[in-house]
Enzyme design. Structure first.
Site, PDB file in Angstrom:
ATOM      1  N   VAL A  39     -27.463  33.185 -72.977  1.00 46.22           N
ATOM      2  CA  VAL A  39     -26.649  32.397 -72.341  1.00 46.22           C
ATOM      3  C   VAL A  39     -27.416  31.401 -71.665  1.00 46.22           C
ATOM      4  CG1 VAL A  39     -24.878  32.257 -70.350  1.00 46.22           C
ATOM      5  CG2 VAL A  39     -24.714  34.032 -72.087  1.00 46.22           C
ATOM      6  N   VAL A  72     -42.496  34.649 -80.389  1.00 44.88           N
ATOM      7  CA  VAL A  72     -43.512  33.823 -79.643  1.00 44.88           C
ATOM      8  C   VAL A  72     -44.882  34.589 -79.366  1.00 44.88           C
ATOM      9  CG1 VAL A  72     -44.011  32.513 -77.637  1.00 44.88           C
ATOM     10  CG2 VAL A  72     -41.898  32.353 -78.638  1.00 44.88           C
ATOM     11  N   MET A  94     -25.238  41.589 -65.951  1.00 45.73           N
ATOM     12  CA  MET A  94     -25.583  40.797 -64.679  1.00 45.73           C
ATOM     13  C   MET A  94     -24.761  39.531 -64.498  1.00 45.73           C
ATOM     14  SD  MET A  94     -29.639  41.399 -64.602  1.00 45.73           S
ATOM     15  CE  MET A  94     -30.578  43.130 -64.217  1.00 45.73           C
ATOM     16  N   GLY A 144     -35.203  42.669 -45.722  1.00 46.33           N
ATOM     17  CA  GLY A 144     -34.665  44.060 -45.187  1.00 46.33           C
ATOM     18  C   GLY A 144     -35.333  45.060 -46.129  1.00 46.33           C
ATOM     19  N   GLY A 177     -25.360  33.245 -50.749  1.00 45.17           N
ATOM     20  CA  GLY A 177     -24.892  33.029 -52.120  1.00 45.17           C
ATOM     21  C   GLY A 177     -25.812  33.732 -53.234  1.00 45.17           C
ATOM     22  N   HIS A 179       4.170  23.237 -73.140  1.00 47.09           N
ATOM     23  CA  HIS A 179       3.511  22.070 -74.388  1.00 47.09           C
ATOM     24  C   HIS A 179       3.441  20.662 -73.758  1.00 47.09           C
ATOM     25  CE1 HIS A 179       3.222  20.563 -78.434  1.00 47.09           C
ATOM     26  NE2 HIS A 179       4.164  19.858 -78.057  1.00 47.09           N
ATOM     27  N   GLY A 228     -34.379  36.693 -70.166  1.00 50.04           N
ATOM     28  CA  GLY A 228     -33.535  37.623 -69.469  1.00 50.04           C
ATOM     29  C   GLY A 228     -33.819  37.820 -68.014  1.00 50.04           C
ATOM     30  N   SER A 283     -31.098  40.196 -58.920  1.00 52.41           N
ATOM     31  CA  SER A 283     -32.141  40.058 -60.068  1.00 52.41           C
ATOM     32  C   SER A 283     -32.937  39.088 -60.054  1.00 52.41           C
ATOM     33  CB  SER A 283     -31.322  40.010 -61.271  1.00 52.41           C
ATOM     34  OG  SER A 283     -30.625  39.213 -61.567  1.00 52.41           O
TER      35      SER A 283
END
Length: 511
Positions: free
Chosen positions: A225, A280, A363, A156, A80, A489, A316, A187
């Site tokens: 996000v 920052v 991504m 691998g 997953g 509706h 990110g 990632s």
């Protein structure tokens, strides 16, 4: 012939397998017949996939379904990828349950539901999240078995153009030989320069999904996000959350500016604090506990120190290709470390392919899944195409934000003559009955042809509503097409119809 008539003909031709009926704008374009594979030799696979995330496990199953002998190699020990284990899935569990908790604390009474002494059991909430994750990872492993895909647990590494050495999770090594190899390693979190993440007080998105106690205060670095989703979780549960963002808008570069401004106002009303256009300068642990974050205006200015119990770093993600052996076989990457591929997902080594977060493009798990399927079809000799403009994006806060296609900012920058229709959920009967009226639907169309160019939605169910827009745009629909479709509706989907009425006729019935 009408637009809908053309679509019907196209669908019929596809059903008969005719390439003449395939639209050149389709995300899934298959033009040539599959080539024939000889049976794999003993110990040799037709396809070896390194990575068992959304791209890798989907590709492995698709390969088996198309008659290939396939193996999936995954180092995590659970299938997953980031999405299912420490990303999309666990975060959605916490987003949903934190929303229910917050609603019980702040909203139930106004609806005539009286509940006394609502308290948080964070341990049980985390356990519910873990149950969802384990059930889904186990389900994927069952799917591999069902489709006769071999599953190897370990890291691998490419040792040749047709060979992979796996450092097995249980010890030892295994050498795998394959005619074709697919890289789908995903990632990892992008580190903040000079900041060491310990996943206790200075945390990444991974740590934010498994905090053992509720922090009184949290600073989120990055209003993209992931930062907004996880910041929302902990704000709902009771933390005082401050979001620090270098840019002047929330949601990341892909979000429409009008949507972004509305979205930020809603989140501020909920309790999130924002420090925009702020950089920052440093993060330090305090001797007595907690963390200090040094900031200043992005344009330069007086330094300021912010204190919190926990700092969440969300700036990110970057491609994960650690110890993959790219240099061993000479696979080319770009300046950002992403693997270079052609339109069939081939690297510069013809029998080695790459998909998902390690190649160019957003991504996103659903983008990776589609690439996995298309890559297998390309290996089988088919011509494939993915229209990245039609890959939807969703922010799973409350309300959610979803969009597909072009933003108004992009259309202006490109000099496109367009029309815009906005329909507020305040005028939608279903939203009214649910007392959940924040947000709107925004539809952007070509001023001459009425073709839909972009759809943007803020609503508690935006992620579900965007599917209709994706389908419509896939088939080149006009806003009039949607405006003339009978929607049930009362439903939230009627807001999309109302926005399309505005772009196609200049007026909507209910607003």
């Amino acid at each position: 012939m009408s637009r809908i008539g053309k679509i019907a003909v196209n669908v019929a031709l596809r059903a008969r397998g005719s390439s003449a009926g395939v639209s050149c704008t389709s995300r899934f374009t298959v033009l040539s017949s599959a080539r024939t594979f000889s049976a794999a030799a003993d110990g040799e696979y037709d396809l070896a996939v390194i990575g068992g995330g959304p791209a890798g496990y989907v590709a492995s199953i698709k390969a088996a379904q198309m008659g290939l002998k396939a193996v999936c190699i995954e180092s995590r020990g659970a299938l997953g990828g980031t999405c299912l284990n420490v990303g999309c899935i666990p975060s959605k569990a916490l987003l949903n349950n934190s929303h229910l908790y917050h609603q019980a604390k702040t909203d139930f009474a106004s609806r005539g539901i009286n509940v006394d002494n609502v308290t948080l059991d964070l341990t049980k909430m985390m356990s519910a999240k873990a149950t969802s994750v384990s059930q889904l990872t186990g389900g994927i492993e069952m799917l591999l078995k069902k489709n006769k895909v071999d599953y190897v647990k370990g890291h691998g590494k490419l040792t040749g153009t047709t060979s992979i050495t796996v450092d097995l999770s249980e010890g030892g090594q295994q050498t795998i030989s394959a005619k074709n190899i697919m890289l789908a390693t995903g990632s990892e979190v992008t580190p903040f320069p000079g900041v060491t993440v310990d996943e206790k007080t200075i945390i990444s998105s991974t740590g934010a999904l498994s905090l053992e106690k509720l922090p009184e205060s949290m600073i989120v670095i990055g209003a993209g996000v992931i930062g907004l989703e996880l910041g929302s979780v902990w704000e709902r549960l009771g933390s005082k959350v401050t979001v620090v963002e270098f840019m002047d808008s929330v949601g990341g570069l892909g979000m429409d500016s009008e949507v972004s401004k509305t979205f930020q106002r809603i989140l501020k009303k909920q309790g999130l604090t924002f420090k925009m256009k702020t950089k920052v300068m440093g993060v330090e642990k305090k001797a007595g506990g907690g963390v200090s974050v040094s900031v200043e205006a992005a344009a330069g200015g007086k330094p300021e120190v912010l204190d919190a119990d926990v700092v969440l770093v969300c700036i990110g993600r970057r491609p994960f290709t650690d110890k993959l052996g790219l240099d061993t076989v000479g696979i080319e990457t770009d300046a950002k470390g992403k693997v270079k591929v052609n339109g069939s997902f081939q690297t510069n080594i013809p029998n080695i392919y790459a998909v998902g977060d390690i190649i160019d493009g957003p991504m996103l798990a659903h983008k990776a899944e589609d690439e996995g399927v298309l890559c297998v079809e390309a290996i089988m000799g088919k011509h494939v195409h993915l229209d990245y403009n039609l890959v939807p994006s969703v922010v799973y806060t409350h309300p959610e934000v979803a969009w597909v296609g072009k933003s108004e900012d992009t259309l202006k920058a490109e000099g496109v003559d367009y029309k815009k229709g906005n329909f507020p959920f305040m005028a939608n009967s279903r939203a009214k009955t649910c007392v959940d009226t924040d947000g709107f639907v925004k539809v952007l169309t070509d001023a001459k042809t009425d073709k839909i160019l972009g759809v943007h939605i803020i609503n508690s169910q935006a992620g579900e509503l965007i599917g209709e827009a994706c389908l419509a745009m896939e088939y080149g629909a006009s806003s009039e097409d949607i405006a003339r479709v009978c929607h049930a509706h009362p439903t939230l989907s009627e807001a999309l119809k109302g926005a399309c009425q505005q772009t196609s006729t200049g007026k909507s019935i209910n607003f």
